[in-house]
Design a protein around this motif. Structure first.
Motif, PDB file in Angstrom:
ATOM      1  N   ALA A  11       0.827  -1.078  -0.071  1.00 47.20           N
ATOM      2  CA  ALA A  11      -0.024   0.058  -0.100  1.00 47.20           C
ATOM      3  C   ALA A  11       1.023   1.117   0.029  1.00 47.20           C
ATOM      4  CB  ALA A  11      -1.049  -0.005   1.250  1.00 47.20           C
ATOM      5  N   ALA A  12       1.777   1.338   0.897  1.00 43.36           N
ATOM      6  CA  ALA A  12       2.616   2.424   0.826  1.00 43.36           C
ATOM      7  C   ALA A  12       3.336   2.721  -0.405  1.00 43.36           C
ATOM      8  CB  ALA A  12       3.807   2.118   1.962  1.00 43.36           C
ATOM      9  N   PHE A  74      -3.058   7.192   7.428  1.00 38.39           N
ATOM     10  CA  PHE A  74      -3.306   5.888   7.079  1.00 38.39           C
ATOM     11  C   PHE A  74      -1.745   4.999   7.529  1.00 38.39           C
ATOM     12  CE2 PHE A  74      -2.051   2.675   3.958  1.00 38.39           C
ATOM     13  CZ  PHE A  74      -2.883   1.533   4.350  1.00 38.39           C
ATOM     14  N   LEU A  75      -0.997   5.837   7.038  1.00 38.99           N
ATOM     15  CA  LEU A  75       0.454   5.218   7.229  1.00 38.99           C
ATOM     16  C   LEU A  75       0.789   4.972   8.727  1.00 38.99           C
ATOM     17  CD1 LEU A  75       2.686   6.872   4.347  1.00 38.99           C
ATOM     18  CD2 LEU A  75       1.725   4.445   4.349  1.00 38.99           C
ATOM     19  N   PHE A  98      -8.306   0.778   0.905  1.00 37.87           N
ATOM     20  CA  PHE A  98      -8.018   2.234   1.282  1.00 37.87           C
ATOM     21  C   PHE A  98      -7.256   2.828   0.073  1.00 37.87           C
ATOM     22  CE2 PHE A  98      -4.750   5.333   2.569  1.00 37.87           C
ATOM     23  CZ  PHE A  98      -5.594   6.345   3.140  1.00 37.87           C
ATOM     24  N   THR A  99      -6.212   2.046  -0.385  1.00 38.62           N
ATOM     25  CA  THR A  99      -5.319   2.315  -1.435  1.00 38.62           C
ATOM     26  C   THR A  99      -6.100   2.590  -2.623  1.00 38.62           C
ATOM     27  OG1 THR A  99      -3.395   1.421  -0.465  1.00 38.62           O
ATOM     28  CG2 THR A  99      -3.227   1.792  -3.027  1.00 38.62           C
ATOM     29  N   CYS A 127     -12.144   2.682   6.130  1.00 34.05           N
ATOM     30  CA  CYS A 127     -11.096   1.727   6.254  1.00 34.05           C
ATOM     31  C   CYS A 127     -10.488   2.175   7.265  1.00 34.05           C
ATOM     32  CB  CYS A 127     -10.269   1.653   4.973  1.00 34.05           C
ATOM     33  SG  CYS A 127     -10.891   0.731   3.510  1.00 34.05           S
ATOM     34  N   MET A 128     -10.011   3.433   7.444  1.00 35.01           N
ATOM     35  CA  MET A 128      -9.256   4.079   8.611  1.00 35.01           C
ATOM     36  C   MET A 128      -9.893   3.766   9.910  1.00 35.01           C
ATOM     37  SD  MET A 128      -6.946   7.207   7.274  1.00 35.01           S
ATOM     38  CE  MET A 128      -8.136   8.163   6.734  1.00 35.01           C
TER      39      MET A 128
END
Length: 141
Positions: A11-12, A74-75, A98-99, A127-128
């Motif tokens: 995701a990152a 998110f991260l 989320f992505t 999502c978060m």
């Protein structure tokens, strides 16, 4: 490798590429139209500075700004999620949805598509929120 760590890293990286694409999109429009608001950029190509940004560049800046408000959160949540071992089986779903939602938000922002931009934003926030609940559950003794 832990599945949650894998999906977090994926995701990152995908979010980085999405933000890089926004920057490239702005550059494409500025260079393509040889229109620069920053005096030093305009002078570099022998032009006068534009009085205002191109509409495409403005939209991309708004999408970027929204990313800067949401992606770092998110991260941070993702790190906490992995550290506490919160529902590892759901990590792939939450991180990738989320992505995908952030990609959707950006595409819809650039194309001026409502209500789809808001739908993308809301999916990311949900999502978060789910991550928060699962992190808190993971902290419980």
């Amino acid at each position: 490798m832990d599945d949650a760590v894998y999906w977090y890293a994926m995701a990152a990286v995908l979010l980085f590429f999405k933000m890089l694409a926004i920057a490239a999109y702005q550059g494409y429009h500025r260079i393509g139209k040889m229109t620069f608001k920053a005096p030093e950029d305009a002078a570099f190509v022998g032009k006068q500075a534009a009085q205002e940004e191109l509409p495409q560049v403005k939209r991309a800046a708004w999408a970027w700004s929204n990313d800067v408000e949401n992606i770092p959160i998110f991260l941070g949540l993702g790190v906490a999620y992995v550290w506490v071992g919160a529902a590892p089986g759901l990590a792939a779903w939450l991180f990738m949805i989320f992505t995908a939602a952030r990609y959707m938000h950006t595409i819809c922002y650039l194309a001026a598509l409502q209500p789809w931009r808001t739908v993308g934003y809301a999916i990311g926030v949900l999502c978060m929120l789910a991550m928060c609940v699962l992190i808190l559950a993971g902290l419980s003794p």
